[in-house]
Design an enzyme around this catalytic site. Structure first.
Site, PDB file in Angstrom:
ATOM      1  N   ALA A  64       0.863  -1.189   0.000  1.00 51.27           N
ATOM      2  CA  ALA A  64       0.000   0.000   0.000  1.00 51.27           C
ATOM      3  C   ALA A  64       0.898   1.238   0.000  1.00 51.27           C
ATOM      4  O   ALA A  64       2.037   1.183   0.476  1.00 51.27           O
ATOM      5  CB  ALA A  64      -0.872  -0.018   1.249  1.00 51.27           C
ATOM      6  N   GLY A 110       0.379  -5.268   0.687  1.00 48.25           N
ATOM      7  CA  GLY A 110      -0.752  -5.308  -0.247  1.00 48.25           C
ATOM      8  C   GLY A 110      -0.360  -5.834  -1.619  1.00 48.25           C
ATOM      9  O   GLY A 110      -1.207  -6.350  -2.350  1.00 48.25           O
ATOM     10  N   GLU A 113      -0.490  -9.479  -1.267  1.00 44.53           N
ATOM     11  CA  GLU A 113      -1.909  -9.822  -1.092  1.00 44.53           C
ATOM     12  C   GLU A 113      -2.642  -9.789  -2.441  1.00 44.53           C
ATOM     13  O   GLU A 113      -3.502 -10.627  -2.709  1.00 44.53           O
ATOM     14  CB  GLU A 113      -2.560  -8.871  -0.080  1.00 44.53           C
ATOM     15  CG  GLU A 113      -2.036  -9.122   1.338  1.00 44.53           C
ATOM     16  CD  GLU A 113      -2.638  -8.172   2.354  1.00 44.53           C
ATOM     17  OE1 GLU A 113      -2.356  -6.964   2.258  1.00 44.53           O
ATOM     18  OE2 GLU A 113      -3.391  -8.634   3.220  1.00 44.53           O
ATOM     19  N   GLU A 133       3.596  -6.189   7.439  1.00 47.68           N
ATOM     20  CA  GLU A 133       2.664  -5.357   8.200  1.00 47.68           C
ATOM     21  C   GLU A 133       2.922  -5.322   9.703  1.00 47.68           C
ATOM     22  O   GLU A 133       2.839  -4.268  10.330  1.00 47.68           O
ATOM     23  CB  GLU A 133       1.214  -5.804   7.945  1.00 47.68           C
ATOM     24  CG  GLU A 133       0.650  -5.338   6.615  1.00 47.68           C
ATOM     25  CD  GLU A 133       0.941  -6.297   5.462  1.00 47.68           C
ATOM     26  OE1 GLU A 133       1.857  -7.144   5.605  1.00 47.68           O
ATOM     27  OE2 GLU A 133       0.269  -6.198   4.438  1.00 47.68           O
TER      28      GLU A 133
HETATM   29  N1  CAA Z   1       4.545   3.280  -0.444  1.00 52.71           N
HETATM   30  C1  CAA Z   1       4.980   4.451  -0.953  1.00 52.71           C
HETATM   31  N2  CAA Z   1       6.205   4.618  -1.484  1.00 52.71           N
HETATM   32  C2  CAA Z   1       7.030   3.561  -1.495  1.00 52.71           C
HETATM   33  C3  CAA Z   1       6.648   2.308  -0.975  1.00 52.71           C
HETATM   34  C4  CAA Z   1       5.331   2.183  -0.421  1.00 52.71           C
HETATM   35  N3  CAA Z   1       4.876   1.034   0.075  1.00 52.71           N
HETATM   36  N4  CAA Z   1       7.684   1.447  -1.108  1.00 52.71           N
HETATM   37  C5  CAA Z   1       8.687   2.141  -1.690  1.00 52.71           C
HETATM   38  N5  CAA Z   1       8.291   3.419  -1.927  1.00 52.71           N
HETATM   39  C6  CAA Z   1       9.069   4.498  -2.553  1.00 52.71           C
HETATM   40  C7  CAA Z   1      10.139   5.041  -1.616  1.00 52.71           C
HETATM   41  O1  CAA Z   1       9.600   5.994  -0.722  1.00 52.71           O
HETATM   42  C8  CAA Z   1      11.113   5.649  -2.591  1.00 52.71           C
HETATM   43  O2  CAA Z   1      10.589   6.881  -3.074  1.00 52.71           O
HETATM   44  P1  CAA Z   1      11.449   8.236  -2.959  1.00 52.71           P
HETATM   45  O3  CAA Z   1      12.666   7.972  -3.793  1.00 52.71           O
HETATM   46  O4  CAA Z   1      10.546   9.285  -3.508  1.00 52.71           O
HETATM   47  O5  CAA Z   1      11.759   8.393  -1.507  1.00 52.71           O
HETATM   48  C9  CAA Z   1      11.056   4.670  -3.760  1.00 52.71           C
HETATM   49  O6  CAA Z   1       9.819   3.972  -3.656  1.00 52.71           O
HETATM   50  C10 CAA Z   1      12.179   3.675  -3.762  1.00 52.71           C
HETATM   51  O7  CAA Z   1      12.169   3.000  -2.509  1.00 52.71           O
HETATM   52  P2  CAA Z   1      13.501   2.765  -1.633  1.00 52.71           P
HETATM   53  O8  CAA Z   1      14.442   3.887  -1.833  1.00 52.71           O
HETATM   54  O9  CAA Z   1      13.068   2.441  -0.249  1.00 52.71           O
HETATM   55  O10 CAA Z   1      14.102   1.472  -2.377  1.00 52.71           O
HETATM   56  P3  CAA Z   1      15.034   0.368  -1.712  1.00 52.71           P
HETATM   57  O11 CAA Z   1      15.561  -0.447  -2.830  1.00 52.71           O
HETATM   58  O12 CAA Z   1      16.011   0.980  -0.784  1.00 52.71           O
HETATM   59  O13 CAA Z   1      14.048  -0.546  -0.798  1.00 52.71           O
HETATM   60  C11 CAA Z   1      12.014  -1.747  -0.357  1.00 52.71           C
HETATM   61  C12 CAA Z   1      13.024  -1.260  -1.425  1.00 52.71           C
HETATM   62  C13 CAA Z   1      12.696  -2.777   0.548  1.00 52.71           C
HETATM   63  C14 CAA Z   1      10.856  -2.400  -1.090  1.00 52.71           C
HETATM   64  C15 CAA Z   1      11.550  -0.544   0.499  1.00 52.71           C
HETATM   65  O14 CAA Z   1      11.131   0.495  -0.391  1.00 52.71           O
HETATM   66  C16 CAA Z   1      10.415  -0.842   1.424  1.00 52.71           C
HETATM   67  O15 CAA Z   1      10.616  -1.495   2.411  1.00 52.71           O
HETATM   68  N6  CAA Z   1       9.207  -0.363   1.101  1.00 52.71           N
HETATM   69  C17 CAA Z   1       8.050  -0.487   1.963  1.00 52.71           C
HETATM   70  C18 CAA Z   1       7.438  -1.832   1.849  1.00 52.71           C
HETATM   71  C19 CAA Z   1       6.254  -1.951   2.785  1.00 52.71           C
HETATM   72  O16 CAA Z   1       6.313  -1.691   3.963  1.00 52.71           O
HETATM   73  N7  CAA Z   1       5.131  -2.402   2.239  1.00 52.71           N
HETATM   74  C20 CAA Z   1       3.973  -2.710   3.028  1.00 52.71           C
HETATM   75  C21 CAA Z   1       3.121  -1.518   3.238  1.00 52.71           C
HETATM   76  S1  CAA Z   1       1.789  -1.924   4.324  1.00 52.71           S
HETATM   77  C22 CAA Z   1       0.699  -2.720   3.312  1.00 52.71           C
HETATM   78  O17 CAA Z   1       0.884  -2.889   2.153  1.00 52.71           O
HETATM   79  C23 CAA Z   1      -0.556  -3.277   3.911  1.00 52.71           C
HETATM   80  C24 CAA Z   1      -1.528  -2.289   4.340  1.00 52.71           C
HETATM   81  O18 CAA Z   1      -2.621  -2.243   3.795  1.00 52.71           O
HETATM   82  C25 CAA Z   1      -1.231  -1.398   5.500  1.00 52.71           C
END
Ligand code: CAA
Length: 259
Positions: A64, A110, A113, A133
């Site tokens: 998400a 998500g 999912e 999550e």
């Molecule tokens: N939402 C919004 N932006 C996201 C994102 C997300 N879930 N995941 C990555 N991005 C964005 C980052 O903010 C970054 O943007 P900026 O350059 O503008 O800052 C860009 O994508 C690249 O990301 P990273 O620099 O972090 O890339 P990385 O290679 O260092 O790491 C990653 C990759 C491990 C996937 C890391 O981005 C990460 O951990 N992302 C979050 C994953 C996450 O927590 N997903 C679950 C969300 S909760 C959910 O989905 C369920 C729900 O309903 C609550």
């Protein structure tokens, strides 16, 4: 549509999430566009199979859109979760047209999912899958707790959910979470091969078969209700509102400090 690309070749519909700079994270608009694209594809008699993938080389869907969540009120968070579940995740799972997820990179939260809502999953060997999550103080809210256990069994699902870690495509394949693993360059051709095989079969029989398989899992509906309990959504809002943009590491830190 601003966040997705739709193509058609012969009887295969391709839906590509096109937010590579945000690792194809699912914001409200993208969820709405995907919902519309899937519904239209399912209504189109000429479409016999759908392939869902993410643009760029890095991500299928990194979950998400947490940046968007950060500004949400509690009510908006609950509404987003409930609406997303019905309009996208359950919709996809119950389509009569088979959907193949071509997982080209990160499939997290998500994103995993949504892949699990699809009928078939193929992953590039570079893909990483996980449900992070609980490290953010929430539980998977788009059917993840139920669909993961269905696909890999309770014990493995518990480990993936409770550790919030990532697994490789090969590990996912070994436990039945993905059907096939390919080299990145072979991902789409493998998905197309399966889609073309599906196209040879009776669409009516396929639709009925999907319904029958899903009907067998319907008695799990209590689990889906538990998953969307308001308490967790509240917690999600409480935590995510406080998480700065580099949410990932910060959110974990925040949890350690507050719990
Ligand atoms: N939402 C919004 N932006 C996201 C994102 C997300 N879930 N995941 C990555 N991005 C964005 C980052 O903010 C970054 O943007 P900026 O350059 O503008 O800052 C860009 O994508 C690249 O990301 P990273 O620099 O972090 O890339 P990385 O290679 O260092 O790491 C990653 C990759 C491990 C996937 C890391 O981005 C990460 O951990 N992302 C979050 C994953 C996450 O927590 N997903 C679950 C969300 S909760 C959910 O989905 C369920 C729900 O309903 C609550």
């Amino acid at each position: 549509m601003e966040n997705i690309i739709i193509d058609t070749d012969e009887r295969i519909r391709y839906i590509t999430i096109n937010r590579p700079e945000q690792l194809n994270a699912l914001n409200v608009e993208t969820i709405a566009e995907l919902s519309e694209a899937f519904q239209l594809s399912d209504e189109d008699q000429d479409i016999r199979a759908i392939i869902l993938t993410g643009s760029g080389e890095k991500a299928f869907i990194a979950g998400a859109d947490i940046k968007e969540f950060a500004d949400f009120t509690i009510g908006q968070g609950k509404e987003l979760s409930a609406r997303g579940h019905e309009t996208l995740f359950n919709l996809v799972a119950n389509l009569q047209t088979p959907v193949i997820a071509a997982i080209n990179g990160y499939a997290l939260g998500g994103g995993l999912e949504l892949a699990m809502s699809c009928h078939i999953r193929i992953a590039s060997d570079r893909a990483k899958l996980g449900l992070p999550e609980v490290s953010l103080g929430v539980i998977p809210g788009y059917g993840g707790t139920q669909r993961l256990a269905e696909l890999v069994g309770k014990g493995r699902a518990m480990e993936i959910i409770l550790t919030a870690g990532m697994i490789s495509a090969e590990e996912a394949h070994q436990m039945g979470l993905v059907n096939h693993v390919t080299f990145p360059s072979g991902l789409m051709s493998r998905a197309e091969e399966i889609a073309r095989q599906i196209c040879k079969n009776s669409p009516r029989a396929i639709g009925l078969a999907i319904k029958a398989v899903n009907a067998g899992l319907m008695n799990k509906s209590r689990g889906y209700q538990k998953e969307s309990k308001p308490l967790e959504k509240r917690l999600a809002q409480r935590i995510l509102r406080k998480v700065p943009l580099h949410f990932w590491k910060s959110a974990r830190l925040h949890l350690q400090e507050t719990n």
